[in-house]
Design an enzyme around this catalytic site. Structure first.
Site, mmCIF file in Angstrom:
data_model
loop_
_atom_site.group_PDB
_atom_site.id
_atom_site.type_symbol
_atom_site.label_atom_id
_atom_site.label_comp_id
_atom_site.label_asym_id
_atom_site.label_seq_id
_atom_site.Cartn_x
_atom_site.Cartn_y
_atom_site.Cartn_z
ATOM 1 N N ASP A 65 0.772 -0.998 0.065
ATOM 2 C CA ASP A 65 0.037 -0.139 0.157
ATOM 3 C C ASP A 65 0.920 1.304 0.054
ATOM 4 O O ASP A 65 1.769 1.409 0.737
ATOM 5 C CB ASP A 65 -0.841 0.112 1.223
ATOM 6 C CG ASP A 65 -2.086 1.061 1.013
ATOM 7 O OD1 ASP A 65 -1.931 1.971 0.403
ATOM 8 O OD2 ASP A 65 -3.141 0.405 1.390
ATOM 9 N N SER B 229 -7.377 3.789 -1.627
ATOM 10 C CA SER B 229 -6.862 2.334 -1.507
ATOM 11 C C SER B 229 -8.402 1.310 -1.539
ATOM 12 O O SER B 229 -8.169 0.293 -2.041
ATOM 13 C CB SER B 229 -6.484 2.054 -0.037
ATOM 14 O OG SER B 229 -5.226 2.458 0.207
ATOM 15 N N ASP C 70 -0.716 -0.330 -4.726
ATOM 16 C CA ASP C 70 -2.325 0.182 -4.923
ATOM 17 C C ASP C 70 -2.085 1.622 -5.587
ATOM 18 O O ASP C 70 -3.023 2.015 -6.240
ATOM 19 C CB ASP C 70 -3.268 -0.067 -3.939
ATOM 20 C CG ASP C 70 -2.683 0.633 -2.729
ATOM 21 O OD1 ASP C 70 -1.631 1.023 -2.553
ATOM 22 O OD2 ASP C 70 -3.424 0.618 -1.632
ATOM 23 N N HIS D 288 -1.865 10.680 -1.406
ATOM 24 C CA HIS D 288 -1.384 9.683 -2.497
ATOM 25 C C HIS D 288 -1.399 10.466 -3.962
ATOM 26 O O HIS D 288 -1.849 11.679 -3.991
ATOM 27 C CB HIS D 288 -2.837 9.014 -3.182
ATOM 28 C CG HIS D 288 -3.381 7.802 -2.083
ATOM 29 N ND1 HIS D 288 -4.378 7.175 -1.937
ATOM 30 C CD2 HIS D 288 -2.703 7.641 -0.758
ATOM 31 C CE1 HIS D 288 -4.615 6.548 -0.755
ATOM 32 N NE2 HIS D 288 -3.516 6.837 -0.025
#
Length: 494
Positions: free
Chosen positions: A46, A87, A315, A449
């Site tokens: 992750d 995620s 991811d 992210h």
């Protein structure tokens, strides 16, 4: 609401990619129909983009096991409704092959439930294991056994775990067993439901190590859950007391091995959490821990090379980690990170709290300097040419952050300037890790992210399917193909 041009473009591109993947998979499925992969591992780092992997290799001085695989691919990550994925949507893409909206678990954007590769494996008679270093009801693991419109519906996800019928859950705990979170209608204690469903719940390390196949279904988690139901950061873990991600993986292999095979998903979830906080050392050490879990699968693969498929991917990237910094130009010095001994989380929860308690009424930055030096290696005296020496402009940053985070300054963390500087984390800790990372030649662009593509590697039966460039929805379809399952959308039963 009409879809935006971006949303329509992403949907069209993914539909075209899906058609191409399905056309290829239909042909490839013929070759796997007679002998599909019997043992399938999907490892998800992750937040682990290419920079995180490269930084880890630079720090350790060796190639990661996961990057030693013969097949490499580049994977793009946009969600159905946003360029930068979360995620939940990412894991749903990889568990079902379904492009979906951010926040959704095991569902299409229209809330249609979509069957996961883990559920397909179970229907084939394979055993199933789900392992994560964060809470086992967090977005990534949940997307393999639950179907909810929001990743935050932990109570419902916890009950989905109980009813999943999967054989092994391990790593972190569960976040809302009693259904106390706002907006949730309690369905009874989920931990009771898990036990009533026949799971043996284990938290003691010695008891965990003694588990065997006679114990049946297992839900095992570490006795110390450091933050939000998660394992401690690898660098904070207590040797001999805490169960590592590699040990959870190895035990899972032991318990799941059977004549019909198994599917196991293993997530290194705290790589992402460390990157959100811009703590490079914590992210690197959790990447090492994740790679050690991959190594356990490789050991198994070497015993069953013609029957095993191992796929490792991320991811999404997190934090916008850059391998280079303006202040160090073309230079890098990863050895400076070796001076950091605890994660940002441990420093906040244990060190700073104790400092505040011991210095009530007389909080001074000078008193904290020895502590910062001890845990992070930053030097406030001595040779000015030492890379660990805190320069005057760096000292000013630390003192300003100290006032804001330790001395109780009434700073609002949601202030735009503060968000850009600290991302909602403790100002002093973020400033310390930023200075240390910069001295190493690392920097960050975000506390969130990014849409930077991630790397996917594979070895074993069906590994050749994973070369090239593709959206992460293709990962699920490729695994389905290797498992001998027709790759198309499946609607899950209620």
């Amino acid at each position: 609401m009409r879809p935006s041009c971006f949303q329509r473009s992403v949907s069209v591109v993914c539909m075209l990619m899906t058609l191409l993947v399905c056309a290829h998979s239909a042909a490839a499925a013929e070759s796997f129909a007679k002998k599909p992969a019997k043992y399938v591992f999907l490892f998800i780092g992750d937040g682990m983009g290419l920079p995180q992997k490269q930084a880890t290799e630079a720090f350790t001085g060796r190639q990661l096991v996961l990057d030693s695989f013969p097949v490499h691919g580049i994977t793009t990550t946009p969600a159905a409704n946003r360029f930068i994925v979360d995620s939940a949507a990412a894991a749903t893409a990889m568990s079902t092959g379904q492009l979906t909206d951010v926040g959704m678990i095991g569902m299409a954007p229209d809330k249609t439930k979509v069957k996961t590769i883990a559920e397909m494996a179970r229907e084939k008679g394979m055993k199933v294991g789900i392992v994560s270093s964060v809470s086992i009801d967090h977005a990534t693991p949940a997307a393999f056994y639950a179907h909810e419109e929001s990743r935050n519906l932990y109570h419902y996800i916890d009950h989905a775990l109980a009813s999943s019928g999967f054989d092994y859950f391990a790593g972190g705990g569960i976040k809302d067993p009693a259904g106390k979170r706002k907006g949730v209608e309690p369905r009874g204690n989920a931990m009771d439901a898990i036990k009533n469903a026949g799971y043996k719940v284990v938290t003691d390390r010695d008891e965990f190590l003694k588990l065997n196949r006679k114990d049946g279904k297992v839900f095992a988690y570490n006795s110390w859950l450091q933050d939000s139901g998660a394992l401690p950061y690898a660098m904070d873990s207590r040797p001999g007391k805490d169960i590592t991600l590699a040990e959870f993986t190895a035990k899972g292999i032991d318990l799941l091995d059977n004549s019909k095979g198994f599917f196991m998903m293993v997530e290194g979830g705290k790589i992402d959490w460390a990157c959100h906080a811009n703590d490079a050392k914590a992210a690197i050490m959790d990447t090492v821990a994740f790679d050690e879990a991959v190594a356990e699968a490789v050991r198994f693969y070497k015993k069953h090379p013609d029957e095993t498929l191992i796929v490792v991917t991320g991811d999404h990237e997190c934090g916008g980690m850059t391998l280079g910094f303006a202040g160090t130009a073309y230079e890098s010095d990863f050895d400076v990170l070796k001076k950091q001994y605890v994660s940002f989380q441990y420093f906040a929860d244990d060190v700073l709290k104790l400092f505040k308690k011991e210095h009530q009424g007389s909080l001074a930055f000078n008193d904290l300097k020895p502590t910062i030096t001890h845990y992070f290696g930053l030097q406030f005296a001595g040779d000015h040419a030492d890379p660990m020496y805190v320069q005057p402009h760096e000292l000013a940053q630390l003192q300003d952050a100290f006032v804001k985070s330790v001395a109780g300054d009434s700073m609002k963390l949601n202030d735009p300037v503060s968000v850009n500087l600290y991302g909602g984390y403790d100002p002093l800790i973020v400033t310390i890790t930023h200075l240390l990372n910069n001295k190493a030649g690392l920097a960050w662009t975000s506390f969130s992210h990014t849409a930077v593509p991630v790397g996917t590697t594979a070895v074993g039966r069906g590994a050749d399917l994973f070369g090239g460039s593709y959206h992460q929805t293709a990962i699920a379809k490729k695994i389905m193909t290797a498992m001998g399952v027709k790759p198309h959308v499946y609607v899950a039963a209620n």
